[in-house]
Each structure stands twice: as structure tokens, then as C-alpha cells.
Design a protein around this motif. Structure first.
Motif, short mmCIF file in Angstrom:
data_model
loop_
_atom_site.label_atom_id
_atom_site.label_comp_id
_atom_site.label_asym_id
_atom_site.label_seq_id
_atom_site.Cartn_x
_atom_site.Cartn_y
_atom_site.Cartn_z
N GLY A 1 27.13 96.45 -20.76
CA GLY A 1 26.28 96.25 -21.91
C GLY A 1 26.07 97.55 -22.67
O GLY A 1 26.67 98.57 -22.36
N VAL A 2 25.21 97.49 -23.68
CA VAL A 2 24.83 98.68 -24.42
C VAL A 2 23.69 99.34 -23.65
O VAL A 2 22.56 98.85 -23.66
N ALA A 3 24.01 100.41 -22.96
CA ALA A 3 22.99 101.15 -22.21
C ALA A 3 22.23 102.06 -23.16
O ALA A 3 22.82 102.71 -24.03
N VAL A 4 20.92 102.08 -22.99
CA VAL A 4 20.04 102.93 -23.79
C VAL A 4 19.32 103.85 -22.82
O VAL A 4 18.58 103.39 -21.95
N LEU A 5 19.58 105.15 -22.95
CA LEU A 5 18.96 106.13 -22.07
C LEU A 5 17.93 106.91 -22.88
O LEU A 5 18.27 107.63 -23.83
N PHE A 6 16.67 106.75 -22.53
CA PHE A 6 15.57 107.43 -23.21
C PHE A 6 15.29 108.71 -22.44
O PHE A 6 15.06 108.69 -21.25
N ALA B 1 14.76 117.15 -17.55
CA ALA B 1 14.74 115.93 -18.33
C ALA B 1 14.50 114.74 -17.42
O ALA B 1 14.96 114.71 -16.28
N SER B 2 13.77 113.79 -17.95
CA SER B 2 13.58 112.51 -17.29
C SER B 2 14.24 111.46 -18.17
O SER B 2 14.11 111.48 -19.39
N PHE B 3 14.97 110.53 -17.53
CA PHE B 3 15.70 109.49 -18.25
C PHE B 3 15.25 108.11 -17.78
O PHE B 3 15.09 107.88 -16.59
N GLY B 4 15.09 107.23 -18.74
CA GLY B 4 14.87 105.82 -18.45
C GLY B 4 16.04 105.04 -19.01
O GLY B 4 16.46 105.28 -20.14
N VAL B 5 16.59 104.13 -18.23
CA VAL B 5 17.76 103.37 -18.64
C VAL B 5 17.37 101.91 -18.88
O VAL B 5 16.70 101.30 -18.05
N SER B 6 17.80 101.39 -20.01
CA SER B 6 17.61 99.99 -20.33
C SER B 6 18.87 99.49 -21.02
O SER B 6 19.79 100.26 -21.25
N TRP B 7 18.90 98.20 -21.32
CA TRP B 7 20.06 97.62 -22.00
C TRP B 7 19.61 96.84 -23.21
O TRP B 7 18.55 96.22 -23.21
#
Length: 164
Positions: free
Chosen positions: A35-40, A125-131
């Protein structure tokens, strides 16, 4: 490409190539779903750099972080600064493990010391991953990734976060 605003974000969601987001499947998806991964991304220790050395040093750090993030992603991926010390990375065609690996790679790219005006500073850095799921708005996807970033940030002990 790196940009200062996620202007391309809605068009990337509208033209995504996945059928089902790994996030929406029972158990969070399997390795086969993409999918389209979104890393904040939120920088750890950035406020201390701004407070101690001034905004001009902080600005130079942001430029270097953007350069490092851009160098660590694939050609078709997008890196955007949302504002302050927050960035987002959009990467199409990733499964859960690939997205988590990308987060680790991006965190590692940011970790080395940054030289600014004869000073050496560090940020983490801290990353949150969503789709990006079908029918989701850009705000919903960003909010999901942002919430996951805070969960990730709280789960790591303070000693594992880099500070200025």
C-alpha cells in the motif's frame, strides 16, 4: 522529491495502486499486501538545539535532515516537511515489514552528528507508520501516522532518543 508542504499527498492517495491497505486487514496485513505507506517523523531533541544555539542553527539542521531523508528513500518516494520539526514520507508499494524497515533506515540516516557553524549537534527521530486506505482523506492518514509516532516515541526509553 523534497517539498515543504504535502501538496502531492492527495494525488498520491487518489492514484494508489493497492487493492487493500495492510492496515485494514485482520491482524494488520501480511507480507504480501502492499500500500501507500505514510511515515510521520518528529525529531527528538530539536527544541534543545533551537533553544541553545538559535533558530539559524535549527534551520540548518532541518535542511540537513531533509537532505538525509531524501537520500534514504527511493526515487518515486516523497519527503515533505509539514512544519516545525515534523516530516512525512510517502512510499507507495510497501508492505508492513518494508515500511518498518524504511523507518529504521530513515532513523539511522538522521542519527549521525550534524556539523553546523563549527558545532556538532545530534537529533533523533520517532516515526509512526500508517497506510493510505481507500476512501481515507489526507488528514485521516496523517492523523493515524501521527498517533502511531507518539506511541513509538513513548515506547522507547529516553536514553534511546538522541538529543542536541
Amino acid at each position: 522529491p523534497y517539498s515543504y508542504a504535502p501538496d502531492c499527498f492527495p494525488s498520491l492517495i487518489e492514484h494508489h495502486v493497492h487493492v487493500v491497505s495492510p492496515d485494514t486487514l485482520p491482524g494488520g496485513g501480511t507480507q504480501g499486501e502492499k500500500g501507500v505507506a505514510v511515515l510521520f517523523c518528529d525529531l527528538d531533541g530539536f527544541k534543545a538545539i533551537n533553544d541553545r544555539y538559535g533558530h539559524h542553527v535549527g534551520d540548518a539542521v532541518l535542511v540537513e535532515v531533509a537532505r538525509r531523508l531524501t537520500a534514504a528513500v527511493r526515487d518515486g518516494d516523497t519527503v515533505a516537511r509539514l512544519g516545525g520539526d515534523e516530516f512525512v514520507v510517502l512510499a507507495d508499494g510497501l508492505g508492513r515489514e518494508d515500511a518498518e524497515d524504511l523507518g529504521v533506515r530513515l532513523r539511522s540516516a538522521i542519527a549521525p552528528p550534524i556539523r553546523v557553524e563549527g558545532r556538532t549537534v545530534r537529533v533523533g527521530a520517532s516515526f509512526g507508520v500508517s497506510w493510505a486506505g481507500c476512501g481515507m482523506t489526507a488528514d485521516e492518514v496523517l492523523q493515524s501516522a501521527d498517533q502511531r509516532m507518539y506511541v513509538e516515541k513513548r515506547s522507547r526509553s529516553r536514553s534511546h532518543r538522541r538529543v542536541g
